[in-house]
Design a protein around this motif. Structure first.
Motif, short mmCIF file in Angstrom:
data_model
loop_
_atom_site.label_atom_id
_atom_site.label_comp_id
_atom_site.label_asym_id
_atom_site.label_seq_id
_atom_site.Cartn_x
_atom_site.Cartn_y
_atom_site.Cartn_z
N TYR A 262 0.82 -1.42 0.37
CA TYR A 262 -0.21 -0.22 -0.35
C TYR A 262 0.78 1.71 -0.08
CZ TYR A 262 0.52 1.71 5.00
OH TYR A 262 1.36 1.60 6.18
N LEU A 263 2.02 1.39 0.32
CA LEU A 263 3.21 2.79 0.69
C LEU A 263 3.65 3.00 -0.71
CD1 LEU A 263 4.91 1.74 3.68
CD2 LEU A 263 3.03 3.36 3.86
N ASP A 264 3.36 2.22 -1.73
CA ASP A 264 4.66 2.35 -3.04
C ASP A 264 4.41 3.23 -4.21
OD1 ASP A 264 6.37 -0.58 -1.90
OD2 ASP A 264 4.63 -1.85 -3.78
N GLU A 265 2.98 3.59 -3.89
CA GLU A 265 3.49 4.82 -4.90
C GLU A 265 3.43 5.92 -3.87
OE1 GLU A 265 -0.77 6.72 -6.84
OE2 GLU A 265 -0.70 4.82 -5.81
N HIS A 266 3.71 7.41 -4.75
CA HIS A 266 4.36 8.07 -3.43
C HIS A 266 4.36 9.71 -3.80
CE1 HIS A 266 7.50 5.46 -1.70
NE2 HIS A 266 7.48 4.78 -2.85
N THR A 267 3.26 9.89 -4.84
CA THR A 267 2.84 10.92 -5.29
C THR A 267 1.93 11.99 -3.75
OG1 THR A 267 0.83 10.83 -6.44
CG2 THR A 267 2.91 10.91 -7.76
N VAL A 268 2.07 12.90 -3.97
CA VAL A 268 1.47 13.46 -2.91
C VAL A 268 -0.66 13.70 -3.35
CG1 VAL A 268 0.95 15.88 -1.48
CG2 VAL A 268 3.06 15.73 -2.53
N ARG A 269 -0.61 12.94 -4.44
CA ARG A 269 -1.85 13.50 -4.71
C ARG A 269 -2.13 12.38 -4.37
NH1 ARG A 269 -5.78 14.67 -9.44
NH2 ARG A 269 -6.66 13.14 -9.77
N SER A 270 -1.71 11.28 -4.37
CA SER A 270 -1.91 9.81 -4.03
C SER A 270 -2.20 9.21 -2.27
CB SER A 270 -1.12 8.82 -4.83
OG SER A 270 -0.07 9.06 -3.41
N TRP A 271 -1.85 10.07 -2.02
CA TRP A 271 -1.67 10.42 -0.69
C TRP A 271 -3.03 11.55 -0.05
CZ3 TRP A 271 -0.13 8.03 3.86
CH2 TRP A 271 0.73 6.60 3.45
N LEU A 272 -3.02 12.25 -0.62
CA LEU A 272 -4.39 13.08 -0.02
C LEU A 272 -5.40 12.74 -0.63
CD1 LEU A 272 -2.28 16.74 -0.34
CD2 LEU A 272 -2.97 15.46 1.86
N LEU A 273 -5.57 11.93 -1.72
CA LEU A 273 -7.09 11.60 -2.30
C LEU A 273 -6.93 10.10 -2.17
CD1 LEU A 273 -6.84 13.72 -5.63
CD2 LEU A 273 -8.23 14.42 -3.88
N THR A 274 -6.39 9.54 -1.19
CA THR A 274 -6.94 8.02 -1.11
C THR A 274 -7.52 8.09 -0.32
OG1 THR A 274 -5.83 6.23 0.00
CG2 THR A 274 -5.36 7.93 1.35
N THR A 275 -8.57 6.32 -0.80
CA THR A 275 -9.22 6.05 0.31
C THR A 275 -9.12 4.42 0.95
OG1 THR A 275 -10.04 4.98 -1.87
CG2 THR A 275 -10.72 6.95 -0.72
N ASP A 276 -7.81 4.03 0.90
CA ASP A 276 -7.57 3.17 1.51
C ASP A 276 -7.37 3.63 3.03
OD1 ASP A 276 -5.79 1.05 2.42
OD2 ASP A 276 -3.84 1.20 1.09
N LEU B 159 -12.05 9.24 4.01
CA LEU B 159 -10.91 10.05 3.87
C LEU B 159 -11.34 11.56 4.19
CD1 LEU B 159 -9.06 11.09 2.82
CD2 LEU B 159 -9.79 11.37 0.60
N LEU B 160 -13.27 11.89 4.26
CA LEU B 160 -13.89 12.28 4.69
C LEU B 160 -13.68 13.37 5.72
CD1 LEU B 160 -15.45 14.68 4.40
CD2 LEU B 160 -17.80 13.82 4.36
N SER B 161 -13.68 12.12 7.36
CA SER B 161 -13.39 12.95 8.14
C SER B 161 -12.26 12.68 8.88
CB SER B 161 -13.65 11.13 8.58
OG SER B 161 -12.91 10.57 9.04
N TRP B 162 -11.11 11.96 8.14
CA TRP B 162 -10.14 13.07 7.99
C TRP B 162 -9.69 14.36 7.93
CZ3 TRP B 162 -5.80 14.52 5.24
CH2 TRP B 162 -4.64 14.85 5.72
#
Lengths: 315, 550
Positions: B19-33, B121-124
């Motif tokens: 789950y950590l393999d993607e590194h872009t900021v976008r991939s973190w800020l829009l994640t639903t994981d 994600l919304l709750s975060w």
């Protein structure tokens, strides 16, 4: 440097509270031993590498669970009874007390004795006599806290709250404000000065004003025009106040209340809220015109009328 | 991606993508994981914790002297407000549920994610916006009401930025509610085949109980703060008697949330500790059903004791007695847990890895915190010690001793799973021990000081209390080291730590059956549960303590 563990006990209640506190300490020590001695033993005895056992435990789990549920429960209920008894006594003043009135405001304690003496951030009391404080606040919630008496009472705006204690030991003790009340909360303190009865009497006489609280209240009663309706009025039908204090008052709508400090305060500030049976809603509100201290003086006056017999009503 | 034909079936031999393999900021800020959201929460709560800790550090230095000269009265008042608001709502309440729970719950029940990933994600985001408002209100001047916002001080008299801060807490409350809902539904609907209720690990029981409180109590807080704001803005009399309101009403409403909130902080810790006790004694938790039931009992009875915060508030003495007896009773299920943990040690194979030391530390601090709770439930003693440092010490033992030790224990336990790296064990043990010592050194003197009559929230104090304040500040410096150490070595381990195996502790639980760090969808195939949660009886080679990292 000194390392004290107990505060000075200066009231009869303080010793009872201290005994309860010691009892709680002992019970806590008992439970801590009950938990941690076996725990330390197990941690040592069953540490890894020493032995490993997969035996099923032989005793019935539920029996043990029931035992260690019910025994603490029983002990806790006993503790509740002990603590509640003291609390009950703390909250119920005896019939005969010295009276003083406290008005709290950011950030001082204003005190009036029934005899008329006034103090700020100091309260003089004699030993051997129960002292009852009737308190209110002009602004936010404060809390009148005397550690040496083991007493604390929040002082709530809009309400009269009481606290009582019987000082046993002459001395000067801290008075703190215990409820956060703004910038100078930590400076809102003072002293409780407990004196021998004779010294107290001397102190009282030295600073005594001409009038006591009730007499001051009587002047106010005329000044504010209360007497115009509540005494000898032929125009306005208003209740006479003699013999009223402490008695039940039937209200319109069927409820019955007691004519205590709070009722009189509310009747002055919010006269429309509780109207006695047989009268109409004609009294103006004195909200904003009368200060908390004046309210206390008025109440002291009406209280002093409490033992008089009401005059015959003239129609 | 087509969910019906999982790609994993076609190339089972290749290592699954973590789950950590993607590194872009976008991939973190829009994640639903849920795992990434757990990590986002982890980073945020540590940030808030550090800000709140700096605030209290300054306060403790100031308190070295009865007439501290470092700070103005107002500044001191603003600092303890900031400390309380951030610690309670932005660290203690979300720490285990939102950070560790988010990460672990779905994996522990064998699910791919929580029930509503987007809501998660919304709750975060709500949590961060709420925190933003709190930080903003500090930057424009701060708030001096204390975290309890007692009226009429907060609604009428305080000249500080109460509204912006309350708004921040209000928004963060929605985050709590969403997280709670998400967890309840996830645990109800998404458990792996075969995971019956009494096959759930105790961590899930505790978070389930916590979620019930989150969902039922938080709306009351929101309404209370809203009413207070209404009074402050429009002068509508709700709490201020000058406007026709009742100041005690606020306290009833506030504590109806805030007392159960204590259990929001400590129940998750109890869950973590149950997991750790099983894993590091290699035994099932003694009286598993009783421990699970005690979680639910605490959550339920915890709703009935709020009035014990108001024994001296002028509420009726009979109300006081009812709340007192209920407060004594709520101690029973907590006691059951402690007795069961002790009994779990019996005939175990106990090893003293870092998480276990934290767990034992938790039991020590929680026992002291719980027993001093009896002092506060005991009416006559409460009258004397309420609003003194005795209360400060008590709730720090419960909330900080309880919640932080549990959080640190859980963080170390699941760190290899979350990051795929092992932390340095020796430093971990050192930090756990230093924290425990520092904690007691800081807060134990406060019990004594409180019984002597030192009121809380005092910037200037009577000189006879100084010796205890000096002890407390000295302890706080040790505690600070205990907190800083993990920040350093855990960050270090991200780069230099050894790669973690799937199950470094040889523990049971579904989370240890997937790789470390887990793949995006947690499991290649949905696991099937066939037995009880702590089955340590088979397939285990006893290893001496510490061999794992030797």
């Amino acid at each position: 440097m000194k390392l004290p563990f107990f505060p000075i006990a200066a009231s009869h209640m303080a010793e009872r509270v201290d005994r309860l506190y010691l009892g709680l300490l002992l019970i806590s020590a008992f439970f801590l031993a009950l938990i941690f001695l076996p725990m330390l033993y197990f941690l040592f005895k069953y540490r890894r590498g020493k032995m490993l056992s997969h035996r099923k435990l032989k005793f019935a789990t539920w029996k043990l669970e029931v035992i260690w549920t019910l025994i603490p429960l029983f002990m806790l209920l006993c503790l509740f009874g002990w603590a509640a008894t003291i609390y009950y006594d703390e909250e119920r003043p005896p019939a005969r007390t010295l009276e003083a009135f406290v008005v709290a405001k950011q950030w001082m304690w204003k005190i009036q004795h029934a005899e008329g003496n006034r103090e700020i951030n100091e309260l003089h009391v004699p030993t051997g006599q129960a002292v009852k404080l009737t308190m209110t606040s002009e602004d936010v919630i404060h809390s009148f806290y005397i550690p040496a008496m083991r007493l604390k009472q929040d002082v709530v705006p809009g309400r009269y709250v009481t606290e009582w204690f019987e000082p046993t030991r002459p001395g000067t003790y801290h008075l703190f404000c215990a409820e956060f009340c703004g910038a100078d909360h930590s400076l809102m303190g003072g002293n409780i000065v407990v004196m021998k009865p004779a010294d107290y009497q001397a102190w009282l006489n030295a600073g005594r004003p001409v009038d006591n609280l009730a007499a001051t209240g009587e002047h106010l009663f005329r000044e504010f025009g209360c007497s115009g309706c509540h005494q000898n009025s032929t125009v306005v039908h208003a209740p006479r106040l003699e013999g009223v204090f402490g008695k039940p008052v039937p209200l319109q709508g069927g409820a019955i209340t007691t004519a205590d400090e709070q009722y009189i305060r509310d009747s002055i500030l919010l006269p429309a809220s509780q109207i006695a049976v047989g009268y109409s809603n004609v009294m103006p509100s004195y909200t904003g015109r009368v200060s908390e201290e004046q309210l206390i003086q008025l109440i002291a006056y009406i209280k002093s009328l409490g033992n008089q017999t009401p005059p015959e009503e003239t129609k | 991606m087509n969910e019906l034909a999982p790609a994993t079936h076609t190339h089972t031999s290749a290592p699954a993508e973590s789950y950590l393999d993607e590194h872009t900021v976008r991939s973190w800020l829009l994640t639903t994981d849920h795992k990434r959201i757990g990590v986002l929460y982890l980073i945020s709560i540590v940030f808030y914790f550090l800000v709140a800790a700096v605030a209290v550090g300054i306060m403790r230095i100031e308190l070295l002297h009865p007439h501290g000269t470092l700070l103005l009265n107002e500044t001191y008042n603003k600092l303890f407000t900031l400390h309380g608001v951030l610690m309670v709502w932005f660290f203690l309440i979300p720490s285990i549920p939102s950070a560790l729970g988010n990460f672990i719950i779905p994996i522990m029940i064998g699910a791919r994610d929580v029930a509503f990933p987007k809501l998660n994600l919304l709750s975060w985001y709500l949590f961060m916006i709420g925190g933003g408002f709190v930080l903003y209100s500090i930057m424009i001047g701060g708030v001096d009401t204390g975290w309890t916002f007692y009226t009429p001080f907060s609604s009428t008299y305080s000249n500080t930025h109460v509204l912006t801060m309350v708004f921040g807490v209000f928004i963060a409350g929605f985050s709590s509610i969403l997280t709670g809902l998400n967890f309840i539904i996830t645990i109800h609907k998404m458990r792996a085949p075969g995971m019956r209720w009494f096959r759930m690990p105790l961590f899930l029981w505790s978070l389930y109980s916590t979620s019930i409180i989150l969902v039922l109590a938080t709306p009351v807080l929101a309404i209370t703060l809203l009413l207070m704001a209404v009074e402050r803005v429009w002068g509508i009399g709700i709490f201020d008697p000058r406007l026709g309101g009742d100041p005690i009403l606020f306290q009833h409403l506030f504590w109806f949330y805030s007392h159960p909130a204590v259990y929001i902080m400590v129940l998750p810790s109890m869950g973590v500790v149950s997991e750790l006790m099983a894993a590091f004694t290699r035994k099932e938790v003694f009286g598993y059903e009783w421990v699970a039931g005690a979680s639910v009992a605490i959550a339920v009875v915890g709703f009935l004791v709020w009035g014990h915060h108001m024994f001296v508030s002028s509420q009726s003495i009979y109300a006081g007695m009812v709340f007192s007896i209920l407060s004594f009773i709520v101690a029973v299920p907590s006691g059951i847990k402690v007795f069961n943990w002790t009994a779990t040690l019996y005939q175990g194979s106990i090893s003293f890895e870092t998480p276990m030391i934290y767990a034992l530390g938790f039991i020590g601090l929680f026992a002291i915190g719980g027993l001093t709770g009896l002092f506060l439930a005991a009416l006559a003693v409460d009258v004397h010690v309420t609003d003194t440092y005795f209360v400060v010490a008590h709730f720090h033992y419960i909330m900080v001793g309880g919640a932080v030790m549990g959080f640190m224990g859980g963080l170390h336990y699941w760190w290899p799973k979350i990051t795929g790296r092992l932390y340095p064990e020796a430093f971990g043990r050192l930090a756990a021990i230093v924290t425990f010592i520092g904690f007691n050194f800081t807060f134990f003197p406060q019990f004594v000081m409180g019984y002597l009559g030192m009121p809380r929230r005092y910037h200037n104090y009577a000189p006879e209390f100084q010796v205890y304040h000096v002890l407390s500040t000295a302890g706080a410096s040790i505690l600070g080291i205990g907190y800083l150490l993990p920040v350093i070595y855990l960050l270090w381990s991200l780069r230099y730590g050894k790669k973690a195996p799937a199950n470094p502790w040889h523990a049971t639980g579904l989370e240890w059956q997937t790789t470390s760090p887990p793949p995006k969808h947690n499991f290649d195939e949905t696991p099937v549960v066939t037995g009880p949660p702590y089955d340590y009886t088979e397939d285990f080679e006893p290893k001496p303590s510490g061999v794992l990292h030797a």
